[in-house]
Motif scaffolding. Sequence first.
Motif, PDB file in Angstrom:
ATOM      1  N   ILE A 181       0.821  -1.329  -0.164  1.00 52.09           N
ATOM      2  CA  ILE A 181       0.027   0.188  -0.375  1.00 52.09           C
ATOM      3  C   ILE A 181       0.979   1.376  -0.032  1.00 52.09           C
ATOM      4  O   ILE A 181       1.983   1.315   0.699  1.00 52.09           O
ATOM      5  N   THR A 182       0.490   2.119  -1.554  1.00 50.37           N
ATOM      6  CA  THR A 182       1.791   3.731  -1.597  1.00 50.37           C
ATOM      7  C   THR A 182       0.915   4.313  -1.475  1.00 50.37           C
ATOM      8  O   THR A 182      -0.409   3.746  -1.814  1.00 50.37           O
ATOM      9  N   GLY A 183       1.364   5.336  -1.267  1.00 54.93           N
ATOM     10  CA  GLY A 183       0.569   6.561  -1.465  1.00 54.93           C
ATOM     11  C   GLY A 183       0.563   7.426  -0.790  1.00 54.93           C
ATOM     12  O   GLY A 183       0.365   7.896   0.993  1.00 54.93           O
ATOM     13  N   ASN A 251       5.076  -7.855   2.469  1.00 54.44           N
ATOM     14  CA  ASN A 251       4.532  -6.843   3.066  1.00 54.44           C
ATOM     15  C   ASN A 251       4.635  -5.696   3.076  1.00 54.44           C
ATOM     16  O   ASN A 251       5.849  -5.056   3.852  1.00 54.44           O
ATOM     17  N   LYS A 252       4.629  -4.305   2.312  1.00 56.12           N
ATOM     18  CA  LYS A 252       5.032  -3.442   2.082  1.00 56.12           C
ATOM     19  C   LYS A 252       3.815  -2.438   2.964  1.00 56.12           C
ATOM     20  O   LYS A 252       3.045  -2.169   1.704  1.00 56.12           O
ATOM     21  N   SER A 257      12.926   4.014   0.830  1.00 55.17           N
ATOM     22  CA  SER A 257      12.937   4.535  -0.299  1.00 55.17           C
ATOM     23  C   SER A 257      11.894   5.717  -0.622  1.00 55.17           C
ATOM     24  O   SER A 257      12.037   6.844  -1.321  1.00 55.17           O
ATOM     25  N   ASP A 258      10.790   5.301   0.148  1.00 58.64           N
ATOM     26  CA  ASP A 258       9.273   6.307  -1.049  1.00 58.64           C
ATOM     27  C   ASP A 258       8.941   5.693   0.342  1.00 58.64           C
ATOM     28  O   ASP A 258       7.594   5.314   0.045  1.00 58.64           O
TER      29      ASP A 258
END
Length: 266
Positions: A181-183, A251-252, A257-258
Amino acid sequence: SSDLTDASGVVSVKALTNQDIDAGVGAGGLAVAATGGASGAISGFLVTANNQIHVDTKARVNGESGNSMLTADRMHLWARDESAIDATVGAVSIGFSYAPGFAGSLTIDVALANNEISSHVEASVDTSTITVNAAGESTIVAEQNAEIDALSIAVALGAGISTGGLALAVTGAGANSINSITGDTKAFLSNSTLTNSSSLPASSEVDLALNATNASDIDATIVAVALAAAGSLGSMGGAASVPIGAAVTENKIGSASDRNEVKAYI
């Protein structure tokens, strides 16, 4: 860029994303071999699932081509993402072999899942002038509640039976799940002015609350089962069983790095 200068009451700008993927993928097989000489049974499956959601959710007052004017009793901006992925991937295979001579069984199962949610949530006032006519609280709220629920299962069962020769059973089961899950989640007031109307008494309180929250969640269950059985009934025979299993998950929520940013600022 728009002007709203004669509004009475509360001005609310809301953006809600509620995208959902509910995926189930499964495969199963059975292989049986029996003969008066030599026999072999082979069964195997590869099952994969790739699920992705990419979304921007924004509630904004924005004067992109010039200063935007908004006048109201109070203002509420609310942006929320409730995207969800519920994915189940499973593979099951069974192999059985019987013979007086050589009896062999080979079963291999692999279950792979990749689930990704990329979501940016923003509630903002930019390049604008906000005038409130009544006492009370105005709000700018951004909420991230993305969720991934993943289940990957691989099961391999094998048996070989010989009445006088060699019996061999080899099984392999592998399950892998990669979930991310990114953002960013942002609530802000930028290059803008928030002021109270001149008609308000000096003792009136005009408040502004900014709130940015990220409650993203990943729930991953990975299961790999490999069972092998081999038997030789003769005094001169031999038997061997080789079960191999592996279960891996990654799981991330954000990355080194972001990193996912959660910001409330003026």
